[in-house]
Design a protein around this motif. Structure first.
Motif, mmCIF file in Angstrom:
data_model
loop_
_atom_site.group_PDB
_atom_site.id
_atom_site.type_symbol
_atom_site.label_atom_id
_atom_site.label_comp_id
_atom_site.label_asym_id
_atom_site.label_seq_id
_atom_site.Cartn_x
_atom_site.Cartn_y
_atom_site.Cartn_z
ATOM 1 N N VAL A 206 0.841 -1.202 0.000
ATOM 2 C CA VAL A 206 0.000 0.000 0.000
ATOM 3 C C VAL A 206 0.871 1.245 0.000
ATOM 4 O O VAL A 206 0.626 2.203 -0.750
ATOM 5 C CB VAL A 206 -0.947 -0.004 1.214
ATOM 6 C CG1 VAL A 206 -1.655 1.342 1.343
ATOM 7 C CG2 VAL A 206 -1.972 -1.125 1.096
ATOM 8 N N THR A 213 -5.918 4.464 0.675
ATOM 9 C CA THR A 213 -6.577 3.193 0.972
ATOM 10 C C THR A 213 -7.976 3.494 1.495
ATOM 11 O O THR A 213 -8.255 3.413 2.684
ATOM 12 C CB THR A 213 -5.768 2.384 2.001
ATOM 13 O OG1 THR A 213 -5.575 3.203 3.171
ATOM 14 C CG2 THR A 213 -4.425 1.997 1.455
ATOM 15 N N THR A 240 -5.789 -3.581 3.911
ATOM 16 C CA THR A 240 -7.085 -3.257 3.309
ATOM 17 C C THR A 240 -8.035 -4.458 3.318
ATOM 18 O O THR A 240 -8.921 -4.556 2.465
ATOM 19 C CB THR A 240 -6.902 -2.778 1.854
ATOM 20 O OG1 THR A 240 -6.218 -3.806 1.107
ATOM 21 C CG2 THR A 240 -6.084 -1.501 1.820
#
Length: 274
Positions: A206, A213, A240
């Motif tokens: 990420v 996110t 996530t």
């Protein structure tokens, strides 16, 4: 449509510029032109004017397989893979066996990757993957994939939009997730997990992607059971991902504890932050 937004609304008008109909689409989405249409207007969907102005509008007239069926096929000893899909629309793959494929290069039984958003409305029903040395299904992109009554391992990228996994025997895998516009709503219904999985994109990836996110992939009401306390099933969650109302027994749960929401942690389980 290229740029910050892959989504648009297209409206059609007749020769007198009277409105006929409108449809929301996305990159490479096939849209039928009404018989009386003479004009069209395309509106970009973006978070602000600057992002909309950064989009490039390109129209394609593409030829691709459409409304096709593969049924009762066996793929065996494919060196790089068994079944590879590049482009298609409204495709059905049913009662297919893929075995001992993917020793080199792609290293999987089936690969849906090269066509990007050119793959839409793909249904895989009763696909049996076994004895493939490296992986079963690698899915890097596409819209509205449906997997029903399949037996396989999965590797699903965050660009796969609104995939459905129903009544599958899942032998392990990972499901990435980054944003709503890329992921849509991935759904899981009545699946059996015989090996552990990883849900959500890990934090390091990420951070490397440098995107907000703003979305999670959520798995509800699933049951995970390892063989024993000494042979636990490894179940991971990324930055996530989220398990909700799931039941775990003889499992090693890896990832942020607050991403296991309202879950039942049964006997033989352990937890670890990654």
């Amino acid at each position: 449509m290229f740029g910050p937004s892959d989504y648009f609304t297209i409206a059609f008008y007749d020769a007198e510029k009277k409105f006929l109909q409108a449809e929301v689409g996305f990159q490479f989405h096939r849209i039928l032109i009404p018989p009386k249409a003479a004009y069209m207007r395309i509106s970009t969907e973006a978070k602000d004017l600057a992002a909309a102005n950064a989009c490039e509008l390109k129209a394609f007239f593409l030829y691709a397989p459409q409304d096709c069926v593969w049924r009762k096929v066996r793929y065996e000893y494919g060196r790089t893979q068994g079944l590879s899909i590049v482009d298609g629309f409204n495709m059905l793959f049913e009662d297919i066996e893929i075995a001992r494929c993917g020793d080199e290069s792609c290293r999987c039984a089936s690969d849906a990757e090269d066509g990007w958003d050119g793959m839409q409305n793909m249904t895989y029903r009763r696909i049996d993957c076994h004895d493939n040395p490296n992986g079963d299904f690698t899915v890097c992109c596409g819209h509205s994939f449906v997997y029903e009554d399949c037996s396989m391992r999965f590797s699903v990228n965050q660009r796969v939009h609104s995939a459905l996994f129903r009544n599958c025997t899942i032998k392990g895998g990972n499901w990435d997730c980054l944003t709503l516009t890329r992921d849509g709503y991935k759904r899981f219904e009545n699946n059996t997990f015989v090996r552990g999985i990883t849900l959500g994109t890990p934090k390091w990836l990420v951070e490397r992607k440098k995107v907000p996110t703003d979305w999670e992939i959520v798995l509800n009401d699933a049951v995970f059971k390892g063989k024993s306390k000494d042979e636990p099933m490894r179940v991971e969650v990324g930055e996530t991902g989220r398990y909700r109302n799931c039941t775990f027994e003889n499992c090693k749960l890896v990832g942020p504890k607050d991403h296991f929401t309202d879950c039942t942690i049964g006997p033989g389980c352990s937890t670890a932050e990654k």
